[in-house]
Design an enzyme around this catalytic site. Structure first.
Site, mmCIF file in Angstrom:
data_model
loop_
_atom_site.group_PDB
_atom_site.id
_atom_site.type_symbol
_atom_site.label_atom_id
_atom_site.label_comp_id
_atom_site.label_asym_id
_atom_site.label_seq_id
_atom_site.Cartn_x
_atom_site.Cartn_y
_atom_site.Cartn_z
ATOM 1 N N ASN A 90 -5.566 51.839 -28.678
ATOM 2 C CA ASN A 90 -4.684 50.752 -29.102
ATOM 3 C C ASN A 90 -3.742 51.100 -30.251
ATOM 4 O OD1 ASN A 90 -3.948 47.806 -29.685
ATOM 5 N ND2 ASN A 90 -5.037 48.375 -31.554
ATOM 6 N N SER A 142 3.109 48.546 -23.158
ATOM 7 C CA SER A 142 3.918 47.405 -23.576
ATOM 8 C C SER A 142 4.880 47.074 -22.452
ATOM 9 C CB SER A 142 4.712 47.757 -24.845
ATOM 10 O OG SER A 142 5.643 46.739 -25.165
ATOM 11 N N TYR A 155 10.424 53.332 -29.738
ATOM 12 C CA TYR A 155 9.222 52.606 -29.305
ATOM 13 C C TYR A 155 9.167 52.511 -27.785
ATOM 14 C CZ TYR A 155 5.809 48.791 -28.989
ATOM 15 O OH TYR A 155 4.710 48.017 -28.688
ATOM 16 N N ALA A 157 10.544 54.466 -25.573
ATOM 17 C CA ALA A 157 10.266 55.785 -25.002
ATOM 18 C C ALA A 157 8.784 56.133 -25.115
ATOM 19 C CB ALA A 157 11.113 56.844 -25.711
ATOM 20 N N LYS A 159 6.225 54.045 -25.272
ATOM 21 C CA LYS A 159 5.400 53.212 -24.394
ATOM 22 C C LYS A 159 5.650 53.527 -22.922
ATOM 23 C CE LYS A 159 3.111 51.022 -27.556
ATOM 24 N NZ LYS A 159 1.640 51.208 -27.694
ATOM 25 N N ILE A 188 3.537 39.395 -28.593
ATOM 26 C CA ILE A 188 2.261 38.949 -29.162
ATOM 27 C C ILE A 188 2.450 38.842 -30.676
ATOM 28 C CG2 ILE A 188 -0.202 39.375 -29.329
ATOM 29 C CD1 ILE A 188 0.817 39.087 -26.432
#
Length: 250
Positions: A90, A142, A155, A157, A159, A188
């Site tokens: 995570n 994501s 970010y 790229a 994920k 979220i």
């Protein structure tokens, strides 16, 4: 329902936000917990809260982008608990900035944590799972790994890489009894998102993009991780499960 009694779960990014919610969910279902974070104060606070419930908890302060630290922590967790049955991969970071302004340091940092760190932890744990005859890995991807979003090129790229890493690991590791899936949350509300977005932005975002009319809660995501780690998902591998309140339905 103690679906995870007798099982050990290693959770990265477990100090706060979604990682903390996932830890609380697995503890409520009987799991022993190996908690990983690079922020010791957050990690100890989460561990104290979990220990008060009677859960068996061990903490490891680790920078997941450092291969040597990852190997040492995974080895220590296996020595302490005997095995790792489930990995919740995570740990992650994010910044909002335009593609033309991303610095080399910011690009490298996000790729190092979100993609390289996910791989180092998955590889280290999968090697132990292969030796013990199987296990379950659930990676944090994501919706940004499935569709583009302005001002998050690094970010996105990272994920997107996690999504294809998940599929590839599922193909290679299925024969060793290891299932590998990913969860793709949408918006979220977490401490990380609150540090980026104003309340006014969040309200506008909900109106424009989320059919269910609210942002997600960490607990919304935690339940999906628990499902994918359970025997109810025994024939699911190589999948990315979207948790976004209907955003990608547009």
């Amino acid at each position: 329902m103690l679906r995870f009694a007798g099982k050990t779960v290693l959770i990265t990014g477990a100090g706060r936000g979604i990682g903390k919610a996932i830890a609380l969910r697995f503890a409520s279902e009987g799991a022993a917990l190996a908690l990983v974070s690079n922020v010791e104060s957050d990690l100890l606070a989460t561990a104290e809260e979990l220990a008060a419930t009677g859960a068996s908890v061990r903490t490891f302060v680790v920078d997941v982008s450092d291969h040597n630290q990852v190997e040492a922590a995974v080895g220590a967790a296996v020595r302490h608990f005997g095995r790792i049955d489930i990995l919740v991969n995570n740990a992650g970071i994010a910044w909002e900035e335009p593609v033309l302004g991303i610095t080399p340091d910011h690009w490298r940092k996000i790729i190092d944590v979100n993609l390289n760190g996910t791989f180092w932890v998955a590889q280290a744990v999968a090697n132990r799972m292969a030796e013990q005859g199987g296990g379950v890995i659930v990676n944090m991807a994501s919706t940004n790994g499935l569709v583009g979003e302005a001002n998050y090129a690094h970010y996105n790229a990272s994920k997107g890489g996690v999504v294809l890493l998940t599929k590839t690991m599922a193909i290679e590791l299925g024969g060793k009894g290891i299932r590998v899936n990913a969860v793709c949350p949408g918006y979220i509300q977490t401490p990380m998102s609150e540090a980026i977005d104003s309340p006014e932005f969040i309200e506008q975002y909900i109106r424009a993009k989320i059919p269910l009319g609210r942002v997600g809660k960490p607990e919304d995501v935690a339940g999906v991780f628990a499902f994918l780690a359970s025997d109810d998902a025994a024939f699911i591998t190589g999948e990315t499960i979207v948790v976004d309140g209907g955003q990608l339905a547009f």
